[in-house]
Scaffold this motif. Sequence first.
Motif, PDB file in Angstrom:
ATOM      1  N   THR A  16       0.812  -1.214   0.000  1.00  0.00           N
ATOM      2  CA  THR A  16       0.000   0.000   0.000  1.00  0.00           C
ATOM      3  C   THR A  16       0.846   1.264   0.000  1.00  0.00           C
ATOM      4  OG1 THR A  16      -0.134  -0.004   2.413  1.00  0.00           O
ATOM      5  CG2 THR A  16      -1.891  -1.157   1.231  1.00  0.00           C
ATOM      6  N   HIS A  17       0.227   2.352  -0.393  1.00  0.00           N
ATOM      7  CA  HIS A  17       0.856   3.676  -0.392  1.00  0.00           C
ATOM      8  C   HIS A  17       0.144   4.505   0.668  1.00  0.00           C
ATOM      9  CE1 HIS A  17       3.147   3.390  -4.228  1.00  0.00           C
ATOM     10  NE2 HIS A  17       2.336   2.352  -4.353  1.00  0.00           N
ATOM     11  N   GLU A  18       0.857   4.812   1.746  1.00  0.00           N
ATOM     12  CA  GLU A  18       0.237   5.546   2.840  1.00  0.00           C
ATOM     13  C   GLU A  18       0.153   7.042   2.582  1.00  0.00           C
ATOM     14  OE1 GLU A  18       1.708   4.413   6.654  1.00  0.00           O
ATOM     15  OE2 GLU A  18       1.669   2.281   6.119  1.00  0.00           O
ATOM     16  N   ASP A  19       1.069   7.571   1.797  1.00  0.00           N
ATOM     17  CA  ASP A  19       1.077   9.007   1.533  1.00  0.00           C
ATOM     18  C   ASP A  19       1.437   9.278   0.075  1.00  0.00           C
ATOM     19  OD1 ASP A  19       0.813  11.699   2.072  1.00  0.00           O
ATOM     20  OD2 ASP A  19       2.831  11.899   2.886  1.00  0.00           O
ATOM     21  N   PRO A  20       0.535   8.903  -0.863  1.00  0.00           N
ATOM     22  CA  PRO A  20       0.849   9.091  -2.282  1.00  0.00           C
ATOM     23  C   PRO A  20       0.996  10.566  -2.639  1.00  0.00           C
ATOM     24  CG  PRO A  20      -1.445   8.476  -2.008  1.00  0.00           C
ATOM     25  CD  PRO A  20      -0.802   8.375  -0.657  1.00  0.00           C
ATOM     26  N   ILE A  21       1.943  10.879  -3.535  1.00  0.00           N
ATOM     27  CA  ILE A  21       2.209  12.282  -3.857  1.00  0.00           C
ATOM     28  C   ILE A  21       1.034  12.956  -4.536  1.00  0.00           C
ATOM     29  CG2 ILE A  21       4.691  11.924  -3.968  1.00  0.00           C
ATOM     30  CD1 ILE A  21       4.501  12.209  -7.019  1.00  0.00           C
ATOM     31  N   GLY A  22       0.156  12.184  -5.185  1.00  0.00           N
ATOM     32  CA  GLY A  22      -0.980  12.769  -5.889  1.00  0.00           C
ATOM     33  C   GLY A  22      -2.305  12.527  -5.196  1.00  0.00           C
ATOM     34  N   ARG A  23      -2.276  12.346  -3.871  1.00  0.00           N
ATOM     35  CA  ARG A  23      -3.520  12.079  -3.140  1.00  0.00           C
ATOM     36  C   ARG A  23      -4.488  13.243  -3.340  1.00  0.00           C
ATOM     37  NH1 ARG A  23      -4.823   9.225   2.072  1.00  0.00           N
ATOM     38  NH2 ARG A  23      -2.661   8.570   1.982  1.00  0.00           N
ATOM     39  N   LEU A  60       3.763   6.859  -6.655  1.00  0.00           N
ATOM     40  CA  LEU A  60       5.055   6.406  -7.186  1.00  0.00           C
ATOM     41  C   LEU A  60       5.203   4.914  -6.902  1.00  0.00           C
ATOM     42  CD1 LEU A  60       7.281   9.346  -5.914  1.00  0.00           C
ATOM     43  CD2 LEU A  60       6.228   9.055  -8.167  1.00  0.00           C
ATOM     44  N   PRO A  61       5.016   4.072  -7.924  1.00  0.00           N
ATOM     45  CA  PRO A  61       5.087   2.624  -7.690  1.00  0.00           C
ATOM     46  C   PRO A  61       6.410   2.185  -7.070  1.00  0.00           C
ATOM     47  CG  PRO A  61       4.128   3.083  -9.838  1.00  0.00           C
ATOM     48  CD  PRO A  61       4.659   4.386  -9.317  1.00  0.00           C
ATOM     49  N   PHE A  62       6.293   1.337  -6.047  1.00  0.00           N
ATOM     50  CA  PHE A  62       7.471   0.796  -5.380  1.00  0.00           C
ATOM     51  C   PHE A  62       8.004  -0.439  -6.098  1.00  0.00           C
ATOM     52  CE2 PHE A  62       5.339   2.922  -1.749  1.00  0.00           C
ATOM     53  CZ  PHE A  62       6.355   3.787  -1.396  1.00  0.00           C
ATOM     54  N   PHE A  63       7.104  -1.285  -6.600  1.00  0.00           N
ATOM     55  CA  PHE A  63       7.508  -2.568  -7.157  1.00  0.00           C
ATOM     56  C   PHE A  63       6.971  -2.827  -8.560  1.00  0.00           C
ATOM     57  CE2 PHE A  63       7.491  -3.037  -2.531  1.00  0.00           C
ATOM     58  CZ  PHE A  63       8.796  -3.422  -2.324  1.00  0.00           C
ATOM     59  N   VAL A  95      14.872   3.063  -4.517  1.00  0.00           N
ATOM     60  CA  VAL A  95      15.972   2.694  -3.631  1.00  0.00           C
ATOM     61  C   VAL A  95      15.422   1.722  -2.590  1.00  0.00           C
ATOM     62  CG1 VAL A  95      17.695   3.512  -1.972  1.00  0.00           C
ATOM     63  CG2 VAL A  95      17.027   4.981  -3.900  1.00  0.00           C
ATOM     64  N   ALA A  96      16.113   0.613  -2.395  1.00  0.00           N
ATOM     65  CA  ALA A  96      15.759  -0.343  -1.343  1.00  0.00           C
ATOM     66  C   ALA A  96      16.928  -0.416  -0.376  1.00  0.00           C
ATOM     67  CB  ALA A  96      15.474  -1.714  -1.935  1.00  0.00           C
ATOM     68  N   LEU A  97      16.684  -0.017   0.861  1.00  0.00           N
ATOM     69  CA  LEU A  97      17.719  -0.103   1.891  1.00  0.00           C
ATOM     70  C   LEU A  97      17.794  -1.545   2.394  1.00  0.00           C
ATOM     71  CD1 LEU A  97      16.894   3.123   3.956  1.00  0.00           C
ATOM     72  CD2 LEU A  97      18.493   2.857   2.052  1.00  0.00           C
ATOM     73  N   VAL A  98      18.979  -2.041   2.616  1.00  0.00           N
ATOM     74  CA  VAL A  98      19.165  -3.400   3.108  1.00  0.00           C
ATOM     75  C   VAL A  98      18.876  -3.401   4.609  1.00  0.00           C
ATOM     76  CG1 VAL A  98      20.859  -5.259   3.438  1.00  0.00           C
ATOM     77  CG2 VAL A  98      20.807  -3.955   1.290  1.00  0.00           C
ATOM     78  N   GLU A 123       8.084   9.067  -2.096  1.00  0.00           N
ATOM     79  CA  GLU A 123       7.286   8.300  -1.145  1.00  0.00           C
ATOM     80  C   GLU A 123       8.193   7.255  -0.505  1.00  0.00           C
ATOM     81  OE1 GLU A 123       3.646   6.558  -2.667  1.00  0.00           O
ATOM     82  OE2 GLU A 123       3.381   8.197  -4.097  1.00  0.00           O
ATOM     83  N   TRP A 124       7.939   6.986   0.777  1.00  0.00           N
ATOM     84  CA  TRP A 124       8.652   5.935   1.503  1.00  0.00           C
ATOM     85  C   TRP A 124       7.683   4.802   1.804  1.00  0.00           C
ATOM     86  CZ3 TRP A 124      13.703   5.348   2.551  1.00  0.00           C
ATOM     87  CH2 TRP A 124      14.547   6.460   2.478  1.00  0.00           C
ATOM     88  N   LEU A 125       8.176   3.579   1.790  1.00  0.00           N
ATOM     89  CA  LEU A 125       7.420   2.409   2.229  1.00  0.00           C
ATOM     90  C   LEU A 125       8.142   1.825   3.421  1.00  0.00           C
ATOM     91  CD1 LEU A 125       5.174   0.263   1.828  1.00  0.00           C
ATOM     92  CD2 LEU A 125       6.771  -0.954   0.346  1.00  0.00           C
TER      93      LEU A 125
END
Length: 162
Positions: A16-23, A60-63, A95-98, A123-125
């Motif tokens: 899910t996107h909790e805070d989409p840039i185009g909400r 902004l799609p994450f995956f 970007v995916a942080l390990v 956006e952050w997930l």
Amino acid sequence: MSSGSGSGRHPITIITHEDPIGRGPTNYIVHADLSDRQDGWREQLWTRQLTEDRFEVACLPFFTYGICYRDVVTIDSNHLVASVVQKSGHRTLRVALVAEHQDRDQLHELLHGKVVEAALPHEWLQGACLSVDLQPGTDPTAFVEALKAPAQVGALHWEIDS
């Protein structure tokens, strides 16, 4: 992320996107099928309905590969993305942080500061995945430079999708 029951043997997991840039007040939520990478996975995409069967992506799609902010998509009867019918020219830097890396929290703060400083919509997930909107004409070189050293030591992975 949320999970629920699905048909068959695999439960459905929805990113899910909790805070989409185009909400906005009239957003319409659709799903992108990610089962080619993980059985039962979908990504929730916020959209704006343009016509009865066309929707403009408002997050902004994450995956989800091949779909960027403001692209226009069609959906099927299950509200799953069927096709991209118009590209916006936007790109998505992911970007995916390990998770296990010792500097993960500091790296999150550093990257967050860089995108804010550069005024890049993002956006952050769950604090671990970052999607950055690269509008047409945006040069991401300065931000990418900040990713190179952490990527070389295995602290993150990054890519640009269009």
